[in-house]
Write a protein that holds these residues in place. Structure first.
Motif, mmCIF file in Angstrom:
data_model
loop_
_atom_site.group_PDB
_atom_site.id
_atom_site.type_symbol
_atom_site.label_atom_id
_atom_site.label_comp_id
_atom_site.label_asym_id
_atom_site.label_seq_id
_atom_site.Cartn_x
_atom_site.Cartn_y
_atom_site.Cartn_z
ATOM 1 N N LEU A 153 44.046 14.738 29.335
ATOM 2 C CA LEU A 153 43.018 13.739 29.624
ATOM 3 C C LEU A 153 41.665 14.400 29.827
ATOM 4 C CD1 LEU A 153 42.004 10.921 30.408
ATOM 5 C CD2 LEU A 153 42.856 11.351 32.727
ATOM 6 N N MET A 154 41.640 15.527 30.537
ATOM 7 C CA MET A 154 40.372 16.200 30.818
ATOM 8 C C MET A 154 39.793 16.857 29.573
ATOM 9 S SD MET A 154 39.579 15.554 33.933
ATOM 10 C CE MET A 154 38.538 16.810 34.690
ATOM 11 N N VAL A 155 40.657 17.357 28.680
ATOM 12 C CA VAL A 155 40.156 17.878 27.401
ATOM 13 C C VAL A 155 39.467 16.761 26.628
ATOM 14 C CG1 VAL A 155 40.813 18.799 25.148
ATOM 15 C CG2 VAL A 155 41.841 19.744 27.211
ATOM 16 N N ALA A 156 40.121 15.605 26.560
ATOM 17 C CA ALA A 156 39.553 14.458 25.849
ATOM 18 C C ALA A 156 38.247 14.007 26.494
ATOM 19 C CB ALA A 156 40.555 13.309 25.827
ATOM 20 N N LEU A 157 38.212 13.993 27.818
ATOM 21 C CA LEU A 157 37.007 13.566 28.527
ATOM 22 C C LEU A 157 35.859 14.542 28.289
ATOM 23 C CD1 LEU A 157 35.724 11.545 30.480
ATOM 24 C CD2 LEU A 157 36.578 12.949 32.377
ATOM 25 N N GLY A 158 36.162 15.848 28.316
ATOM 26 C CA GLY A 158 35.131 16.847 28.069
ATOM 27 C C GLY A 158 34.547 16.739 26.677
ATOM 28 N N MET A 159 35.411 16.528 25.687
ATOM 29 C CA MET A 159 34.941 16.403 24.311
ATOM 30 C C MET A 159 34.113 15.134 24.123
ATOM 31 S SD MET A 159 37.179 16.611 20.769
ATOM 32 C CE MET A 159 37.699 18.281 21.160
ATOM 33 N N THR A 160 34.566 14.025 24.701
ATOM 34 C CA THR A 160 33.830 12.763 24.591
ATOM 35 C C THR A 160 32.463 12.879 25.249
ATOM 36 O OG1 THR A 160 35.877 11.483 24.552
ATOM 37 C CG2 THR A 160 33.867 10.307 25.155
ATOM 38 N N MET A 161 32.402 13.502 26.422
ATOM 39 C CA MET A 161 31.124 13.685 27.115
ATOM 40 C C MET A 161 30.169 14.549 26.297
ATOM 41 S SD MET A 161 31.020 11.995 29.976
ATOM 42 C CE MET A 161 29.767 12.841 30.935
ATOM 43 N N ALA A 162 30.711 15.580 25.645
ATOM 44 C CA ALA A 162 29.865 16.439 24.812
ATOM 45 C C ALA A 162 29.288 15.656 23.641
ATOM 46 C CB ALA A 162 30.670 17.636 24.307
ATOM 47 N N TYR A 163 30.121 14.820 23.000
ATOM 48 C CA TYR A 163 29.636 13.984 21.896
ATOM 49 C C TYR A 163 28.527 13.037 22.355
ATOM 50 C CZ TYR A 163 33.553 15.317 18.854
ATOM 51 O OH TYR A 163 34.439 16.016 18.065
ATOM 52 N N LEU A 164 28.769 12.333 23.459
ATOM 53 C CA LEU A 164 27.834 11.304 23.897
ATOM 54 C C LEU A 164 26.548 11.892 24.467
ATOM 55 C CD1 LEU A 164 30.321 8.761 25.547
ATOM 56 C CD2 LEU A 164 29.367 8.745 23.243
ATOM 57 N N LEU A 165 26.666 12.898 25.337
ATOM 58 C CA LEU A 165 25.462 13.505 25.915
ATOM 59 C C LEU A 165 24.660 14.257 24.864
ATOM 60 C CD1 LEU A 165 26.711 14.845 29.375
ATOM 61 C CD2 LEU A 165 25.236 12.880 28.923
ATOM 62 N N GLY A 166 25.367 14.799 23.850
ATOM 63 C CA GLY A 166 24.675 15.523 22.794
ATOM 64 C C GLY A 166 23.707 14.657 22.011
ATOM 65 N N ILE A 167 23.879 13.330 22.091
ATOM 66 C CA ILE A 167 22.982 12.409 21.402
ATOM 67 C C ILE A 167 21.650 12.283 22.129
ATOM 68 C CG2 ILE A 167 22.697 10.005 20.635
ATOM 69 C CD1 ILE A 167 25.722 9.832 20.398
ATOM 70 N N VAL A 168 21.668 12.444 23.462
ATOM 71 C CA VAL A 168 20.476 12.114 24.260
ATOM 72 C C VAL A 168 19.815 13.320 24.927
ATOM 73 C CG1 VAL A 168 21.269 9.765 24.680
ATOM 74 C CG2 VAL A 168 21.924 11.573 26.270
ATOM 75 N N VAL A 169 20.474 14.490 24.960
ATOM 76 C CA VAL A 169 19.858 15.659 25.590
ATOM 77 C C VAL A 169 19.736 16.790 24.579
ATOM 78 C CG1 VAL A 169 20.845 15.024 27.825
ATOM 79 C CG2 VAL A 169 22.049 16.683 26.400
ATOM 80 N N THR A 170 18.914 17.779 24.900
ATOM 81 C CA THR A 170 18.730 18.918 24.005
ATOM 82 C C THR A 170 19.946 19.821 24.036
ATOM 83 O OG1 THR A 170 17.746 20.358 25.702
ATOM 84 C CG2 THR A 170 16.262 18.854 24.522
ATOM 85 N N TRP A 171 20.053 20.680 23.019
ATOM 86 C CA TRP A 171 21.227 21.550 22.950
ATOM 87 C C TRP A 171 21.242 22.565 24.084
ATOM 88 C CZ3 TRP A 171 20.637 26.862 22.116
ATOM 89 C CH2 TRP A 171 19.406 27.297 21.628
ATOM 90 N N ARG A 172 20.076 22.944 24.578
ATOM 91 C CA ARG A 172 20.042 23.868 25.731
ATOM 92 C C ARG A 172 20.480 23.148 27.008
ATOM 93 N NH1 ARG A 172 17.503 28.619 24.134
ATOM 94 N NH2 ARG A 172 16.060 28.409 22.378
ATOM 95 N N SER A 173 20.047 21.909 27.192
ATOM 96 C CA SER A 173 20.436 21.138 28.377
ATOM 97 C C SER A 173 21.929 20.817 28.370
ATOM 98 C CB SER A 173 19.634 19.837 28.455
ATOM 99 O OG SER A 173 18.252 20.095 28.583
ATOM 100 N N LEU A 174 22.502 20.642 27.185
ATOM 101 C CA LEU A 174 23.919 20.299 27.082
ATOM 102 C C LEU A 174 24.821 21.424 27.595
ATOM 103 C CD1 LEU A 174 25.838 18.066 26.136
ATOM 104 C CD2 LEU A 174 25.849 19.115 23.868
ATOM 105 N N THR A 175 24.298 22.636 27.669
ATOM 106 C CA THR A 175 25.116 23.739 28.193
ATOM 107 C C THR A 175 25.520 23.514 29.648
ATOM 108 O OG1 THR A 175 23.136 25.011 28.815
ATOM 109 C CG2 THR A 175 24.068 25.422 26.626
ATOM 110 N N PHE A 176 24.734 22.713 30.388
ATOM 111 C CA PHE A 176 25.091 22.447 31.785
ATOM 112 C C PHE A 176 26.401 21.666 31.879
ATOM 113 C CE2 PHE A 176 20.514 23.238 32.315
ATOM 114 C CZ PHE A 176 20.560 24.150 33.378
ATOM 115 N N LEU A 177 26.748 20.926 30.834
ATOM 116 C CA LEU A 177 28.035 20.225 30.816
ATOM 117 C C LEU A 177 29.192 21.216 30.864
ATOM 118 C CD1 LEU A 177 29.494 17.438 30.473
ATOM 119 C CD2 LEU A 177 29.547 17.920 28.021
ATOM 120 N N GLY A 178 28.996 22.409 30.300
ATOM 121 C CA GLY A 178 30.026 23.434 30.342
ATOM 122 C C GLY A 178 29.995 24.258 31.612
ATOM 123 N N ILE A 179 28.803 24.430 32.190
ATOM 124 C CA ILE A 179 28.679 25.231 33.416
ATOM 125 C C ILE A 179 29.217 24.486 34.629
ATOM 126 C CG2 ILE A 179 27.004 26.272 35.005
ATOM 127 C CD1 ILE A 179 25.265 26.906 32.558
#
Length: 467
Positions: A153-179
């Motif tokens: 479930l958490m793998v799926a949630l992480g991937m979905t969040m990356a897809y959705l946030l990647g639409i609205v934030v910069t690629w540098r800002s998206l790294t915080f999703l991983g940190i």
């Protein structure tokens, strides 16, 4: 753990659930990290290429380094987890991932981007091994499947969040999703016990009893479970520490075949190609844009993973895996047939409907029956003696198969899109037969009981009786 007078009014199961669920969620931050890393490269591709002046081939290297790092990380995780423990292994993995994300965030050149991607790959390779191992070793047998599927479930949630946030934030800002999940895990690990089975394995018996009591609740009687674990370890201690060649011994050969075979088949069935290249697949079928289909597929894994969590400890692992293998086989067949029909009719309404239906069916059944269950199974069937080596090999095989499919898809698709999906259909059919013939049902059985049944000469009879 603190108590008060109201504790006497709480059912005995609830303290057990509280600590088991807390530790599972903290460990599952590593699974969220896995999904975030896997989903990061898709929405950021054009922006990274534009900002850093990369070529398409350079970006392809960046994307593929994740699976290369994961293969390497998975291979070394078994000995590391046995030497420093499950908690410290997760801490090391979190640190490696954070370092990788910082390198990506600050990148001005391709080489630092690649270094960061490789580091995050090593980190999730470690996580993909140690997270389900820790979950399997701390969970009560009645709840083990339900708690372990939270990893999926958490793998799926992480991937979905990356897809959705990647639409609205910069690629540098998206790294915080991983940190962020790494920081949560680093803090949370201070508040949960180490794996009781690992503590017992290295001879820290007093700490083993304390940890097991915390996981089962202060009022729980842990005597029988503790005795079973210690007896199993005492029996395995007679045999020298397992080496790679020991995996071919009679008592280990069946769990190794089941574990490695499951991991290989689960990723050779085209899953990484379909999930990574969904948009391209829809466009190849004749859709003007693959965005709608991709959004639909991105939204499916999270709710379906919740359904798996509700069903796993009720109907068992084996029925769900058979269900998933049959469904993915059907989905691949429909997708392949749509491309075959397109050669005669072009992008007709029937072709588009068959393609979308086939891919949607594939992803739905993959999530329900194939995606996470092999990870549950391998950490239930490998005993502590061979878990480090066998689990590491099985995990590396999974990442190797994932890389192989994602790397070869574009070449196979240029040869024949229909033929590619019919090949994947054949692998799904082979998975169905493999599960019927070799995979045991492990629902509701203590790990030590599973290990004995898998290694004994009577294992086939025992497994048939469980079916």
């Amino acid at each position: 753990m603190g108590t008060d007078e109201s504790d006497s009014l709480i059912p005995k199961q609830r303290p057990c659930m509280w600590m088991a669920v807390s530790a599972t969620l903290i460990a599952a931050c590593g699974s969220f990290e896995n999904g975030a890393c896997s989903g990061y490269s898709s929405p950021t591709e054009s922006a990274i290429i534009s900002d850093l002046g990369l070529t398409t081939s350079q970006y392809s290297v960046f994307g593929s380094l994740l699976t290369v790092g994961a293969m390497i990380g998975a291979l070394g995780t078994g000995p590391l987890a046995d030497y420093v423990g499950r908690k410290w292994t997760m801490r090391i993995s979190s640190g490696v991932c954070v370092a990788g994300w910082i390198s990506i965030m600050l990148s001005q050149h391709a080489w630092s981007l690649d270094v960061g991607r490789f580091c995050t790959g090593v980190g999730i390779g470690i996580f993909s091994y140690v997270v389900p191992m820790y979950m399997a070793e701390i969970a009560p047998k009645e709840l083990r499947g339900r708690l372990m599927v939270s990893s999926q479930l958490m793998v799926a949630l992480g991937m979905t969040m990356a897809y959705l946030l990647g639409i609205v934030v910069t690629w540098r800002s998206l790294t915080f999703l991983g940190i962020f999940p790494c920081l949560v895990q680093l803090i949370g690990l201070f508040f949960v016990p180490e794996s009781p089975r690992w503590l017992a394995k290295i001879g820290r018996i007093k700490e083993f009893e304390v940890a097991l009591q915390r996981f089962r609740g202060k009022d729980a009687d842990i005597h029988d479970e503790a005795t079973e674990i210690l007896d199993s370890l005492a029996s395995s201690a007679i045999v020298p520490q397992a080496k790679v060649q020991d995996l071919f011994q009679r008592q280990y050969i069946r769990p190794v075949i089941v574990g490695v075979g499951l991991m290989a088949l689960s990723y050779l069935n085209g899953s990484s190609a379909i999930l990574y290249y969904a948009s391209d697949i829809f466009e190849s079928a004749g859709f003007s844009s693959g965005d709608l289909g991709t959004i639909v597929l991105a939204a499916m894994p999270v709710p379906l993973s919740i359904v798996v969590g509700l069903l796993l400890d009720r109907i068992g692992r084996k029925p769900l895996m058979l269900f998933g293998a049959a469904g993915t086989c059907l989905g691949c067949f429909l997708a392949g047939a749509s491309f075959l029909l397109k050669e005669y009719e072009g992008a007709s309404t029937l072709v588009l409907a068959m393609n979308l239906t086939g891919i949607t069916i594939y992803v739905a059944f993959f999530v329900v029956g194939i995606s996470g269950l092999p990870w549950v199974i391998i950490f239930e069937i490998f005993d502590l003696k061979i878990k480090a080596i066998a689990g590491g090999i099985a995990t590396s095989v999974a990442w190797l198969a994932c890389w192989l499919v994602s790397y070869t898809y574009s070449y196979l698709e240029s040869w024949s899109a229909a033929g590619t999906f019919f090949m994947y259909c054949g692998v799904c059919a082979a998975t169905f037969l493999f599960v019927i013939k070799l995979v045991p049902e492990t629902k509701g059985r203590a790990l030590e009981v599973i290990h004995v049944s898998m290694s004994s000469d009577e294992s086939h009879a025992l497994n048939n009786a469980v079916k």
